[in-house]
Design a protein around this motif. Sequence first.
Motif, PDB file in Angstrom:
ATOM      1  N   TRP A  65       0.844  -1.208   0.000  1.00  0.00           N
ATOM      2  CA  TRP A  65       0.000   0.000   0.000  1.00  0.00           C
ATOM      3  C   TRP A  65       0.874   1.252   0.000  1.00  0.00           C
ATOM      4  N   ASN A  66       1.897   1.270   0.839  1.00  0.00           N
ATOM      5  CA  ASN A  66       2.754   2.451   0.951  1.00  0.00           C
ATOM      6  C   ASN A  66       3.451   2.795  -0.360  1.00  0.00           C
ATOM      7  N   LYS A  67       3.707   1.814  -1.193  1.00  0.00           N
ATOM      8  CA  LYS A  67       4.382   2.053  -2.473  1.00  0.00           C
ATOM      9  C   LYS A  67       3.476   2.747  -3.488  1.00  0.00           C
ATOM     10  N   GLU A  68       2.162   2.526  -3.379  1.00  0.00           N
ATOM     11  CA  GLU A  68       1.203   3.075  -4.348  1.00  0.00           C
ATOM     12  C   GLU A  68      -0.009   3.691  -3.646  1.00  0.00           C
ATOM     13  N   GLU A  69       0.206   4.310  -2.509  1.00  0.00           N
ATOM     14  CA  GLU A  69      -0.901   4.746  -1.661  1.00  0.00           C
ATOM     15  C   GLU A  69      -1.926   5.616  -2.382  1.00  0.00           C
ATOM     16  N   THR A  70      -1.491   6.597  -3.129  1.00  0.00           N
ATOM     17  CA  THR A  70      -2.429   7.532  -3.752  1.00  0.00           C
ATOM     18  C   THR A  70      -3.369   6.827  -4.726  1.00  0.00           C
ATOM     19  N   SER A  71      -2.818   6.030  -5.621  1.00  0.00           N
ATOM     20  CA  SER A  71      -3.673   5.358  -6.607  1.00  0.00           C
ATOM     21  C   SER A  71      -4.519   4.261  -5.959  1.00  0.00           C
ATOM     22  N   LEU A  72      -3.949   3.512  -5.016  1.00  0.00           N
ATOM     23  CA  LEU A  72      -4.716   2.452  -4.351  1.00  0.00           C
ATOM     24  C   LEU A  72      -5.863   3.027  -3.529  1.00  0.00           C
ATOM     25  N   LYS A  73      -5.621   4.153  -2.879  1.00  0.00           N
ATOM     26  CA  LYS A  73      -6.675   4.767  -2.074  1.00  0.00           C
ATOM     27  C   LYS A  73      -7.822   5.220  -2.970  1.00  0.00           C
ATOM     28  N   ALA A  74      -7.520   5.832  -4.091  1.00  0.00           N
ATOM     29  CA  ALA A  74      -8.567   6.281  -5.017  1.00  0.00           C
ATOM     30  C   ALA A  74      -9.369   5.091  -5.534  1.00  0.00           C
ATOM     31  N   LYS A  75      -8.687   4.018  -5.891  1.00  0.00           N
ATOM     32  CA  LYS A  75      -9.377   2.816  -6.378  1.00  0.00           C
ATOM     33  C   LYS A  75     -10.212   2.178  -5.258  1.00  0.00           C
ATOM     34  N   ALA A  76      -9.660   2.137  -4.064  1.00  0.00           N
ATOM     35  CA  ALA A  76     -10.384   1.544  -2.927  1.00  0.00           C
ATOM     36  C   ALA A  76     -11.652   2.338  -2.618  1.00  0.00           C
ATOM     37  N   ASP A  77     -11.547   3.665  -2.656  1.00  0.00           N
ATOM     38  CA  ASP A  77     -12.730   4.504  -2.412  1.00  0.00           C
ATOM     39  C   ASP A  77     -13.837   4.185  -3.425  1.00  0.00           C
ATOM     40  N   THR A  78     -13.460   4.055  -4.693  1.00  0.00           N
ATOM     41  CA  THR A  78     -14.424   3.726  -5.749  1.00  0.00           C
ATOM     42  C   THR A  78     -14.984   2.321  -5.559  1.00  0.00           C
ATOM     43  N   ASN A  79     -14.117   1.359  -5.300  1.00  0.00           N
ATOM     44  CA  ASN A  79     -14.558  -0.029  -5.140  1.00  0.00           C
ATOM     45  C   ASN A  79     -15.492  -0.194  -3.944  1.00  0.00           C
ATOM     46  N   TRP A  80     -15.225   0.493  -2.848  1.00  0.00           N
ATOM     47  CA  TRP A  80     -16.047   0.356  -1.651  1.00  0.00           C
ATOM     48  C   TRP A  80     -17.470   0.849  -1.898  1.00  0.00           C
ATOM     49  N   LYS A  81     -17.610   1.849  -2.743  1.00  0.00           N
ATOM     50  CA  LYS A  81     -18.955   2.391  -3.043  1.00  0.00           C
ATOM     51  C   LYS A  81     -19.864   1.317  -3.641  1.00  0.00           C
ATOM     52  N   LYS A  82     -19.295   0.341  -4.310  1.00  0.00           N
ATOM     53  CA  LYS A  82     -20.085  -0.748  -4.894  1.00  0.00           C
ATOM     54  C   LYS A  82     -20.741  -1.599  -3.804  1.00  0.00           C
ATOM     55  N   PHE A  83     -20.081  -1.695  -2.660  1.00  0.00           N
ATOM     56  CA  PHE A  83     -20.600  -2.510  -1.563  1.00  0.00           C
ATOM     57  C   PHE A  83     -21.643  -1.793  -0.717  1.00  0.00           C
ATOM     58  N   ILE A  84     -21.560  -0.474  -0.653  1.00  0.00           N
ATOM     59  CA  ILE A  84     -22.425   0.272   0.270  1.00  0.00           C
ATOM     60  C   ILE A  84     -23.545   1.026  -0.435  1.00  0.00           C
ATOM     61  N   LYS A  85     -23.930   0.631  -1.593  1.00  0.00           N
ATOM     62  CA  LYS A  85     -24.974   1.268  -2.414  1.00  0.00           C
ATOM     63  C   LYS A  85     -26.057   1.890  -1.611  1.00  0.00           C
TER      64      LYS A  85
END
Length: 153
Positions: free
Chosen positions: A133-153
């Motif tokens: 995560w620390n190596k790619e934090e910015t891009s992983l965080k943005a992707k995680a934020d988007t992916n999580w929205k799919k679960f919490i509709k």
Amino acid sequence: MKKQILIVFVALVSVTTFGQTAANRKAQFNLEKSVAIQGYDPVSYFKQNKAVKGRKEISVSYEGVIYQFSSAANKEIFLKNPASFEPQYGGWCAYAMGSDGEKVEINPETFKIIDGKFYLFYNAFFNNTLKSWNKEETSLKAKADTNWKKFIK
């Protein structure tokens, strides 16, 4: 009469919406018997910068999710603003949520606080996802934020 009907309607909608929200949260969060973070105290991550096991006797339910605390003081801190102490992505591994959009178990002692938010990571069998995560934090965080929205509709 119309005012009373309106009040009853608003109350019913509120109760129904809260019930659906709590049920959805319970279905999507990483819980063991409705308990979040494997029973660790969410406030300790912020206050002590370490994972501290909570106690069953000092617990609170917030929107269907139970949190345990190591002290009554931490419980009181949590109650003032519960949402600010909840782990991101329902307590699932932040790295997995960002890289694959998957719910992966965590090690509650492997965490990071970023901009006042609390992230948990998988760490077992020589695989500490916090390092990745620390190596790619910015891009992983943005992707995680988007992916999580799919679960919490």
